[in-house]
Structure formats: structure tokens, C-alpha cells
Design a protein around this motif. Structure first.
Motif, PDB file in Angstrom:
ATOM      1  N   ALA A  71      29.469 102.071  76.683  1.00  0.00           N
ATOM      2  CA  ALA A  71      28.233 101.616  77.330  1.00  0.00           C
ATOM      3  C   ALA A  71      27.426 102.799  77.861  1.00  0.00           C
ATOM      4  CB  ALA A  71      28.568 100.648  78.467  1.00  0.00           C
ATOM      5  N   ASP A  72      28.097 103.829  78.351  1.00  0.00           N
ATOM      6  CA  ASP A  72      27.431 105.008  78.904  1.00  0.00           C
ATOM      7  C   ASP A  72      26.878 105.865  77.757  1.00  0.00           C
ATOM      8  OD1 ASP A  72      26.761 107.056  80.879  1.00  0.00           O
ATOM      9  OD2 ASP A  72      28.454 108.171  80.018  1.00  0.00           O
ATOM     10  N   PRO A  73      25.557 106.146  77.743  1.00  0.00           N
ATOM     11  CA  PRO A  73      24.966 106.923  76.645  1.00  0.00           C
ATOM     12  C   PRO A  73      25.614 108.299  76.454  1.00  0.00           C
ATOM     13  CG  PRO A  73      23.247 105.902  77.948  1.00  0.00           C
ATOM     14  CD  PRO A  73      24.539 105.676  78.681  1.00  0.00           C
ATOM     15  N   ALA A  74      25.971 108.985  77.532  1.00  0.00           N
ATOM     16  CA  ALA A  74      26.605 110.299  77.396  1.00  0.00           C
ATOM     17  C   ALA A  74      27.970 110.165  76.720  1.00  0.00           C
ATOM     18  CB  ALA A  74      26.748 110.964  78.768  1.00  0.00           C
ATOM     19  N   GLU A  75      28.747 109.160  77.126  1.00  0.00           N
ATOM     20  CA  GLU A  75      30.051 108.932  76.505  1.00  0.00           C
ATOM     21  C   GLU A  75      29.884 108.478  75.060  1.00  0.00           C
ATOM     22  OE1 GLU A  75      33.923 108.762  75.535  1.00  0.00           O
ATOM     23  OE2 GLU A  75      33.086 109.737  77.298  1.00  0.00           O
ATOM     24  N   ARG A  76      28.838 107.703  74.780  1.00  0.00           N
ATOM     25  CA  ARG A  76      28.553 107.260  73.413  1.00  0.00           C
ATOM     26  C   ARG A  76      28.303 108.473  72.516  1.00  0.00           C
ATOM     27  NH1 ARG A  76      23.841 104.010  73.862  1.00  0.00           N
ATOM     28  NH2 ARG A  76      25.210 102.743  75.143  1.00  0.00           N
ATOM     29  N   ASN A  77      27.525 109.449  73.013  1.00  0.00           N
ATOM     30  CA  ASN A  77      27.254 110.660  72.236  1.00  0.00           C
ATOM     31  C   ASN A  77      28.537 111.454  71.990  1.00  0.00           C
ATOM     32  OD1 ASN A  77      24.534 110.123  71.994  1.00  0.00           O
ATOM     33  ND2 ASN A  77      23.980 111.285  73.820  1.00  0.00           N
ATOM     34  N   ARG A  78      29.376 111.581  73.015  1.00  0.00           N
ATOM     35  CA  ARG A  78      30.651 112.288  72.847  1.00  0.00           C
ATOM     36  C   ARG A  78      31.535 111.567  71.830  1.00  0.00           C
ATOM     37  NH1 ARG A  78      29.830 113.177  78.383  1.00  0.00           N
ATOM     38  NH2 ARG A  78      31.017 111.336  79.009  1.00  0.00           N
ATOM     39  N   ALA A  79      31.593 110.251  71.923  1.00  0.00           N
ATOM     40  CA  ALA A  79      32.412 109.471  70.985  1.00  0.00           C
ATOM     41  C   ALA A  79      31.903 109.624  69.554  1.00  0.00           C
ATOM     42  CB  ALA A  79      32.429 108.003  71.394  1.00  0.00           C
ATOM     43  N   SER A  80      30.596 109.637  69.398  1.00  0.00           N
ATOM     44  CA  SER A  80      30.005 109.804  68.072  1.00  0.00           C
ATOM     45  C   SER A  80      30.357 111.179  67.494  1.00  0.00           C
ATOM     46  CB  SER A  80      28.491 109.636  68.158  1.00  0.00           C
ATOM     47  OG  SER A  80      27.912 109.831  66.896  1.00  0.00           O
ATOM     48  N   ARG A  81      30.271 112.219  68.321  1.00  0.00           N
ATOM     49  CA  ARG A  81      30.627 113.568  67.863  1.00  0.00           C
ATOM     50  C   ARG A  81      32.116 113.641  67.504  1.00  0.00           C
ATOM     51  NH1 ARG A  81      27.068 114.979  71.974  1.00  0.00           N
ATOM     52  NH2 ARG A  81      28.752 115.481  73.426  1.00  0.00           N
ATOM     53  N   ARG A  82      32.968 113.000  68.316  1.00  0.00           N
ATOM     54  CA  ARG A  82      34.408 113.010  68.027  1.00  0.00           C
ATOM     55  C   ARG A  82      34.699 112.315  66.698  1.00  0.00           C
ATOM     56  NH1 ARG A  82      34.979 111.959  73.648  1.00  0.00           N
ATOM     57  NH2 ARG A  82      35.126 109.737  73.230  1.00  0.00           N
ATOM     58  N   ARG A  83      34.035 111.193  66.459  1.00  0.00           N
ATOM     59  CA  ARG A  83      34.273 110.459  65.205  1.00  0.00           C
ATOM     60  C   ARG A  83      33.853 111.287  63.999  1.00  0.00           C
ATOM     61  NH1 ARG A  83      32.619 104.065  66.013  1.00  0.00           N
ATOM     62  NH2 ARG A  83      34.363 103.569  67.367  1.00  0.00           N
ATOM     63  N   LYS A  84      32.776 112.057  64.143  1.00  0.00           N
ATOM     64  CA  LYS A  84      32.306 112.881  63.023  1.00  0.00           C
ATOM     65  C   LYS A  84      33.186 114.102  62.812  1.00  0.00           C
ATOM     66  CE  LYS A  84      27.513 111.470  63.366  1.00  0.00           C
ATOM     67  NZ  LYS A  84      26.186 111.812  63.864  1.00  0.00           N
ATOM     68  N   SER A  85      33.620 114.727  63.908  1.00  0.00           N
ATOM     69  CA  SER A  85      34.381 115.965  63.778  1.00  0.00           C
ATOM     70  C   SER A  85      35.836 115.731  63.392  1.00  0.00           C
ATOM     71  CB  SER A  85      34.310 116.790  65.062  1.00  0.00           C
ATOM     72  OG  SER A  85      34.992 116.132  66.113  1.00  0.00           O
ATOM     73  N   LYS A  86      36.443 114.713  63.951  1.00  0.00           N
ATOM     74  CA  LYS A  86      37.820 114.393  63.560  1.00  0.00           C
ATOM     75  C   LYS A  86      38.024 112.887  63.624  1.00  0.00           C
ATOM     76  CE  LYS A  86      39.877 115.576  67.982  1.00  0.00           C
ATOM     77  NZ  LYS A  86      40.955 116.175  68.677  1.00  0.00           N
ATOM     78  N   PRO A  87      37.869 112.251  62.469  1.00  0.00           N
ATOM     79  CA  PRO A  87      38.053 110.800  62.420  1.00  0.00           C
ATOM     80  C   PRO A  87      39.444 110.408  62.907  1.00  0.00           C
ATOM     81  CG  PRO A  87      37.196 111.646  60.339  1.00  0.00           C
ATOM     82  CD  PRO A  87      37.557 112.825  61.185  1.00  0.00           C
ATOM     83  N   VAL A  88      39.511 109.294  63.603  1.00  0.00           N
ATOM     84  CA  VAL A  88      40.773 108.804  64.139  1.00  0.00           C
ATOM     85  C   VAL A  88      41.629 108.269  62.993  1.00  0.00           C
ATOM     86  CG1 VAL A  88      41.843 107.114  65.656  1.00  0.00           C
ATOM     87  CG2 VAL A  88      39.704 108.224  66.327  1.00  0.00           C
ATOM     88  N   LYS A  89      42.841 108.752  62.931  1.00  0.00           N
ATOM     89  CA  LYS A  89      43.802 108.260  61.947  1.00  0.00           C
ATOM     90  C   LYS A  89      44.704 107.263  62.650  1.00  0.00           C
ATOM     91  CE  LYS A  89      43.200 111.257  58.437  1.00  0.00           C
ATOM     92  NZ  LYS A  89      43.104 111.034  57.060  1.00  0.00           N
ATOM     93  N   ALA A  90      44.692 106.060  62.178  1.00  0.00           N
ATOM     94  CA  ALA A  90      45.550 105.034  62.772  1.00  0.00           C
ATOM     95  C   ALA A  90      46.995 105.297  62.373  1.00  0.00           C
ATOM     96  CB  ALA A  90      45.115 103.654  62.295  1.00  0.00           C
ATOM     97  N   SER A  91      47.896 104.987  63.263  1.00  0.00           N
ATOM     98  CA  SER A  91      49.322 105.131  62.977  1.00  0.00           C
ATOM     99  C   SER A  91      49.705 104.126  61.886  1.00  0.00           C
ATOM    100  CB  SER A  91      50.140 104.867  64.238  1.00  0.00           C
ATOM    101  OG  SER A  91      50.096 103.488  64.562  1.00  0.00           O
ATOM    102  N   PRO A  92      50.823 104.384  61.212  1.00  0.00           N
ATOM    103  CA  PRO A  92      51.276 103.401  60.214  1.00  0.00           C
ATOM    104  C   PRO A  92      51.455 102.000  60.823  1.00  0.00           C
ATOM    105  CG  PRO A  92      52.478 105.453  59.945  1.00  0.00           C
ATOM    106  CD  PRO A  92      51.655 105.589  61.206  1.00  0.00           C
ATOM    107  N   GLN A  93      51.959 101.938  62.070  1.00  0.00           N
ATOM    108  CA  GLN A  93      52.140 100.630  62.710  1.00  0.00           C
ATOM    109  C   GLN A  93      50.794  99.962  62.973  1.00  0.00           C
ATOM    110  OE1 GLN A  93      55.149  98.933  63.306  1.00  0.00           O
ATOM    111  NE2 GLN A  93      53.638  97.298  63.511  1.00  0.00           N
ATOM    112  N   ALA A  94      49.798 100.739  63.420  1.00  0.00           N
ATOM    113  CA  ALA A  94      48.469 100.178  63.669  1.00  0.00           C
ATOM    114  C   ALA A  94      47.851  99.671  62.367  1.00  0.00           C
ATOM    115  CB  ALA A  94      47.568 101.215  64.329  1.00  0.00           C
ATOM    116  N   ARG A  95      48.008 100.424  61.284  1.00  0.00           N
ATOM    117  CA  ARG A  95      47.478  99.968  59.987  1.00  0.00           C
ATOM    118  C   ARG A  95      48.181  98.677  59.548  1.00  0.00           C
ATOM    119  NH1 ARG A  95      47.647 105.458  58.926  1.00  0.00           N
ATOM    120  NH2 ARG A  95      49.468 105.263  57.567  1.00  0.00           N
TER     121      ARG A  95
END
Length: 162
Positions: A71-95
Motif C-alpha cells: 500500500a505504501d508507494p515507497a515500499e511498492r517501488n522497493r518491491a518492484s525493484r526487488r522483483r526485477k533484480s532478483k525474482p522470488v523463487k518459490a520453494s518446492p513445497q510452495a510450488r
């Protein structure tokens, strides 16, 4: 964690997540499509009834943002940068849990529709397979919420706790 489903016009709906762990999340619109069983409500009920720990809702409760944005625009920007720089890999159990959630939702909704008289028969992909016993429990939960959802006026909400 509290999940609030808010009915929109036709088959549209909104979903808001209020959680203790992770960034506050902005509400979003759901995909719609069903007058009795919103897609995200189905997944909530499937995951809760089947004990799926790392499906959509378990991951949200653990702090993952899933398909939501902070919800916070600053956190949204950080989250967007994190997703672009290193996409989250789900664990085998999560998949595996996400796949199980999708599989059970894809079985439970058509079974519910046939039992309620909204469809004449199961789709071909289900007729040849045995329906897992947990589906009966899931269908009972779908039945419990379907009429409540359908009876809501536009703007009305259902709140569930994970």
C-alpha cells in the motif's frame, strides 16, 4: 490474517488483505467470472479445508506479497525493484502447494456446480478421474459460502480469517 471480499457489479469483486507479517497491502480486484464463487474465495476455502500451508493465503500470511502490491508507494517501488533484480523463487513445497490449490479448485467448483444443479455433468477432464475425498469437504464449504456471496448487494462484504 483477515481477508475481505467485497462484491462488485456483475461477477466482479475486490479483495483486501489485513495481515500481521509483511508490508500492508493495497486492495486489488479479483478476476470475477462466477456469480456464486469468486475465484479467490474458492482458493481460500480450498486451502483452508485441505490444509494447504504454502498456497496463496499461507504465503500472504507469512509476508509474501503474492499478486498484491504494498500500500505504501515507497515500499511498492522497493518491491518492484526487488522483483526485477532478483525474482522470488518459490520453494518446492510452495510450488507443490500452489499446484495442489489449483488442482483442487479445478475439481471442487465443477463438482459443486453439478451438485447444485448449475451444470448437468462434470467436464470431460473430471469424468475419467476419481475425485479425491477432500473435495467433499471443500464442496461443503463452497456450499456454505456460495449463497451468502450471491445474496450480498454490490458493496457488501464477506470477511474470513486465515
Amino acid at each position: 490474517m483477515r481477508i475481505v471480499f467485497t462484491k462488485g457489479p456483475s461477477t466482479s469483486y475486490g479483495i483486501a488483505v489485513h495481515r500481521e507479517t509483511g508490508a500492508a497491502l493495497a486492495p486489488r480486484n479479483g478476476p470475477g467470472g462466477h456469480p456464486y464463487l469468486p475465484h479467490d474465495l474458492v482458493h481460500f476455502l480450498v486451502e483452508a479445508e485441505a490444509g494447504i500451508k504454502l498456497g496463496v493465503y499461507g504465503r500472504l500470511a507469512a509476508g509474501d506479497n503474492g499478486l498484491f502490491w504494498p500500500a505504501d508507494p515507497a515500499e511498492r517501488n522497493r518491491a518492484s525493484r526487488r522483483r526485477k533484480s532478483k525474482p522470488v523463487k518459490a520453494s518446492p513445497q510452495a510450488r507443490a502447494d500452489m499446484a495442489r490449490s489449483e488442482e483442487l479448485a479445478g475439481i471442487a467448483v465443477p463438482v459443486w456446480e453439478v451438485r447444485r444443479g448449475h451444470a448437468k455433468s462434470l467436464p470431460a477432464y473430471l469424468r475419467a478421474h476419481e475425485v479425491p475425498p477432500v473435495v467433499d469437504h471443500i464442496v461443503a464449504r463452497l456450499d456454505e459460502y456460495a449463497d451468502r456471496w450471491h445474496a450480498l448487494p454490490v458493496g457488501g462484504s464477506l470477511e474470513l480469517t486465515w
